[in-house]
Design a protein around this motif. Sequence first.
Motif, PDB file in Angstrom:
ATOM      1  N   GLU A   1       1.669   2.216  -0.501  1.00 47.41           N
ATOM      2  CA  GLU A   1       0.227   2.422  -0.423  1.00 47.41           C
ATOM      3  C   GLU A   1      -0.392   1.336   0.446  1.00 47.41           C
ATOM      4  N   ASN A   2      -1.250   1.750   1.339  1.00 50.54           N
ATOM      5  CA  ASN A   2      -1.940   0.807   2.234  1.00 50.54           C
ATOM      6  C   ASN A   2      -0.969  -0.121   2.955  1.00 50.54           C
ATOM      7  N   GLY A   3       0.201   0.400   3.324  1.00 55.37           N
ATOM      8  CA  GLY A   3       1.186  -0.370   4.083  1.00 55.37           C
ATOM      9  C   GLY A   3       2.061  -1.286   3.257  1.00 55.37           C
TER      10      GLY A   3
ATOM     11  N   VAL B   1       5.639  -6.397   3.270  1.00 54.69           N
ATOM     12  CA  VAL B   1       6.790  -6.560   4.151  1.00 54.69           C
ATOM     13  C   VAL B   1       6.397  -7.609   5.189  1.00 54.69           C
ATOM     14  N   ILE B   2       7.067  -8.762   5.132  1.00 53.30           N
ATOM     15  CA  ILE B   2       6.772  -9.860   6.055  1.00 53.30           C
ATOM     16  C   ILE B   2       7.489  -9.650   7.377  1.00 53.30           C
TER      17      ILE B   2
ATOM     18  N   ALA C   1       2.645 -12.268  10.737  1.00 54.13           N
ATOM     19  CA  ALA C   1       1.899 -11.043  10.490  1.00 54.13           C
ATOM     20  C   ALA C   1       2.734 -10.075   9.665  1.00 54.13           C
ATOM     21  N   ASP C   2       2.102  -9.451   8.687  1.00 57.92           N
ATOM     22  CA  ASP C   2       2.794  -8.511   7.831  1.00 57.92           C
ATOM     23  C   ASP C   2       3.092  -7.219   8.581  1.00 57.92           C
ATOM     24  N   VAL C   3       4.121  -6.521   8.125  1.00 58.82           N
ATOM     25  CA  VAL C   3       4.489  -5.223   8.676  1.00 58.82           C
ATOM     26  C   VAL C   3       3.885  -4.164   7.762  1.00 58.82           C
TER      27      VAL C   3
ATOM     28  N   ASP D   1       5.103   4.988   5.362  1.00 56.23           N
ATOM     29  CA  ASP D   1       5.465   5.723   4.153  1.00 56.23           C
ATOM     30  C   ASP D   1       6.824   5.218   3.663  1.00 56.23           C
ATOM     31  N   SER D   2       7.316   5.815   2.575  1.00 49.87           N
ATOM     32  CA  SER D   2       8.551   5.334   1.956  1.00 49.87           C
ATOM     33  C   SER D   2       9.804   5.627   2.784  1.00 49.87           C
TER      34      SER D   2
END
Length: 129
Positions: A87-89, A107-108, A22-24, A28-29
């Motif tokens: 943006e959008n995670g 981000v995996i 599942a992606d993380v 925000d930055s």
Amino acid sequence: MIKNYITIIPAVLMMLAASAQADVALKDSSEIAGKWAVTAEASKIDGEKKAVKVEWDFATNGVLHTIATDSVGRTKEMKIDIKYSVENGEIKKQSKPGQEKYESCKVIEKSDKNMILKCQFLYYFLTKL
């Protein structure tokens, strides 16, 4: 009863495998801000990793400062600044400096010290500096 277990076990294993990848989603930055060493890249997450010596510095002003070191080439060090945002995670970063073409990087996996990104063509393995 055994037939029920035989059909349930593969379904449970598939759900566990899907949740492991599942992606993380980034908020925000600030979650990636700072310096990271890109230690390797690969075309598949479980494929052969090519060692690289690159530093990414995610600045809070939306600039990704990149320093690549080439110990055997003519240019010992190459510095490039590109734009990025969250943006959008996902991380959206410029594909090429000076062009307004962006690629998305998911981000995996992420911990305080390590992060794995899945961009358009490559996986990047990073360690926090």
